[in-house]
Scaffold this active site. Sequence first.
Site, PDB file in Angstrom:
ATOM      1  N   HIS A 199     -63.039  -6.510 -83.526  1.00  0.00           N
ATOM      2  CA  HIS A 199     -61.626  -6.160 -83.716  1.00  0.00           C
ATOM      3  C   HIS A 199     -61.035  -6.952 -84.876  1.00  0.00           C
ATOM      4  CE1 HIS A 199     -57.695  -4.985 -81.424  1.00  0.00           C
ATOM      5  NE2 HIS A 199     -57.518  -4.981 -82.728  1.00  0.00           N
ATOM      6  N   ARG A 232     -57.474  -4.918 -93.979  1.00  0.00           N
ATOM      7  CA  ARG A 232     -56.387  -4.579 -94.917  1.00  0.00           C
ATOM      8  C   ARG A 232     -56.875  -4.006 -96.245  1.00  0.00           C
ATOM      9  NH1 ARG A 232     -53.292  -5.042 -90.778  1.00  0.00           N
ATOM     10  NH2 ARG A 232     -52.306  -7.019 -90.315  1.00  0.00           N
ATOM     11  N   LYS A 254     -60.109   5.056 -83.128  1.00  0.00           N
ATOM     12  CA  LYS A 254     -59.068   4.132 -82.652  1.00  0.00           C
ATOM     13  C   LYS A 254     -57.767   4.903 -82.475  1.00  0.00           C
ATOM     14  CE  LYS A 254     -56.345   0.445 -82.154  1.00  0.00           C
ATOM     15  NZ  LYS A 254     -56.192  -0.710 -83.019  1.00  0.00           N
ATOM     16  N   HIS A 281     -55.198   1.008 -78.435  1.00  0.00           N
ATOM     17  CA  HIS A 281     -54.087   0.055 -78.364  1.00  0.00           C
ATOM     18  C   HIS A 281     -53.155   0.622 -77.311  1.00  0.00           C
ATOM     19  CE1 HIS A 281     -51.100  -2.851 -80.195  1.00  0.00           C
ATOM     20  NE2 HIS A 281     -50.370  -2.154 -79.345  1.00  0.00           N
ATOM     21  N   ASP A 306     -58.855  -9.801 -83.106  1.00  0.00           N
ATOM     22  CA  ASP A 306     -57.721  -9.021 -83.624  1.00  0.00           C
ATOM     23  C   ASP A 306     -57.193  -9.666 -84.902  1.00  0.00           C
ATOM     24  OD1 ASP A 306     -55.738  -7.200 -84.044  1.00  0.00           O
ATOM     25  OD2 ASP A 306     -54.728  -7.498 -82.123  1.00  0.00           O
ATOM     26  N   HIS A 346     -51.165 -11.296 -92.379  1.00  0.00           N
ATOM     27  CA  HIS A 346     -49.935 -10.878 -93.056  1.00  0.00           C
ATOM     28  C   HIS A 346     -49.544 -12.014 -93.993  1.00  0.00           C
ATOM     29  CE1 HIS A 346     -48.945  -7.388 -90.465  1.00  0.00           C
ATOM     30  NE2 HIS A 346     -49.445  -8.106 -89.471  1.00  0.00           N
TER      31      HIS A 346
HETATM   32  O1  DOR Z   1     -50.483  -7.860 -83.755  1.00  0.00           O
HETATM   33  C1  DOR Z   1     -51.064  -6.867 -84.171  1.00  0.00           C
HETATM   34  N1  DOR Z   1     -51.324  -6.721 -85.485  1.00  0.00           N
HETATM   35  N2  DOR Z   1     -51.436  -5.910 -83.325  1.00  0.00           N
HETATM   36  C2  DOR Z   1     -51.901  -4.733 -83.743  1.00  0.00           C
HETATM   37  O2  DOR Z   1     -52.145  -3.890 -82.931  1.00  0.00           O
HETATM   38  C3  DOR Z   1     -52.038  -4.452 -85.179  1.00  0.00           C
HETATM   39  C4  DOR Z   1     -52.179  -5.677 -85.949  1.00  0.00           C
HETATM   40  C5  DOR Z   1     -51.968  -5.469 -87.430  1.00  0.00           C
HETATM   41  O3  DOR Z   1     -52.614  -4.585 -88.010  1.00  0.00           O
HETATM   42  O4  DOR Z   1     -51.137  -6.186 -88.013  1.00  0.00           O
END
Ligand code: DOR
Length: 438
Positions: free
Chosen positions: A61, A65, A148, A180, A304, A308
């Site tokens: 997971h 990007r 997904k 999700h 996950d 960012h």
């Molecule tokens: O916190 C998250 N960020 N949950 C998600 O389901 C997507 C992910 C993202 O792509 O930023």
Amino acid sequence: MTSFDLILRGGTCVLPWGEAVADVGVKAGRIAAIGDLGGASAPQVVDCAGLHVLPGLIDPHVHLRDPGDPAVETIPTGTRAAILGGITAVFDMPNTTPSITSQPALEEKRAYIQGKSWCDIGFYVGAAKSNIADLAALELNRDVCAIKVFAGSSTGDLLVEDDASLERVMRSGRRRIAYHSEDEYRLQARKPLYAAGGPHRLHAEWRDVECALLGTRRLMALARETGRPAHILHVSTAEELAYLKDFRDVATVEVLVNHLSQTDEAYDRLGGYAVMNPPIRDARHMEAAWAAVRDGTVDCIGSDHAPHSRAAKERPWPATAAGLTGVQTLVPLMLDHVNAGRLSLGRLVDLMAAGPARVYGAVGKGRLAAGYDADFTVVDLKKSRTIEESWIASPCGWTPFAGQRVTGWPVMTILRGHVAMREDEVQGAPQGRPVLFH
Ligand code: DOR
């Protein structure tokens, strides 16, 4: 004299049937022999005495990007982070910019990773209301780990929230679908209540336990009705974990390292750097996640990894971007949990190698056994180290675990017989290939 390309000498191997001190012989990228290979030779022999040799660990997971914002993450940087952190394969999410929802987009991504990916990589294809008719064909690409479905909205524009569309998705194709699971209607209904903003911990109140449970109940009802296997990603509540025990005929379960390692005190300490979907919750849920690891409810653990920019994480809530970096810190944190006695090394391998290979049907992965890919995560269980942001390879440059001291560290990552990382250094050129699936 028998010869191999590579011999790992004298490590404690975590085999599917238990731990044993053994040599491992590699030929042409595969495991050729396990046992006492004292009489054999190889051009490369790695002394693993005092170390544990695990099958290559998989992060099923990650959000790399790419295409998207290279200042945050790319496939070259994110897979380098994976290799540095002891991961030999990642499964990459489709909510990129643009999203991966079509055959041409998938083919472009497949071509792009050649010579750029440091680890092996499986591709998720995103479900959208506009591509439901194509999903049955898309999931048959050999390098697609799963379709997904974002049944609740998160980062990006992928969303299939209503029962009629979800049922159509489930009736299009046969393989296990990854979800999700948060109920979109409840999320949207509650959003105006929090429009004025406030402390980051409100994130867990907005996207509450009921959002997650309701989402999972709806998906389970549809999965039973259609007979379509489901994999519920990042299960974050005690209630869902209890509920899912009765759906093992259709459902497999992922829990994140974050939900095993952090509780809601993190909001006060980390602010926006604790915000993710589904949210970090209170200690009751973390204890339930550990109980579910111990009783076998959980099939896979992932990070996950969702980078960012710092600017996006530092926006006032609720405008804070949701998602936390994690691919590079997953193995150190889980090894620390092993050292703390929360799970055995054998169970870690079950959750991070055999589990993802079984749930997604990965070919030749997840098992330290003859004939399987020669992917290894070699770990020093005694090595104590502080996680530092200077170590993080993702261009966004942060980790919510900065400053945390852990015991247990990946010291070598071997990809199909090629030593790709040794003592913090990546070696050679990127050799990653697409993972194939049954
Ligand atoms: O916190 C998250 N960020 N949950 C998600 O389901 C997507 C992910 C993202 O792509 O930023």
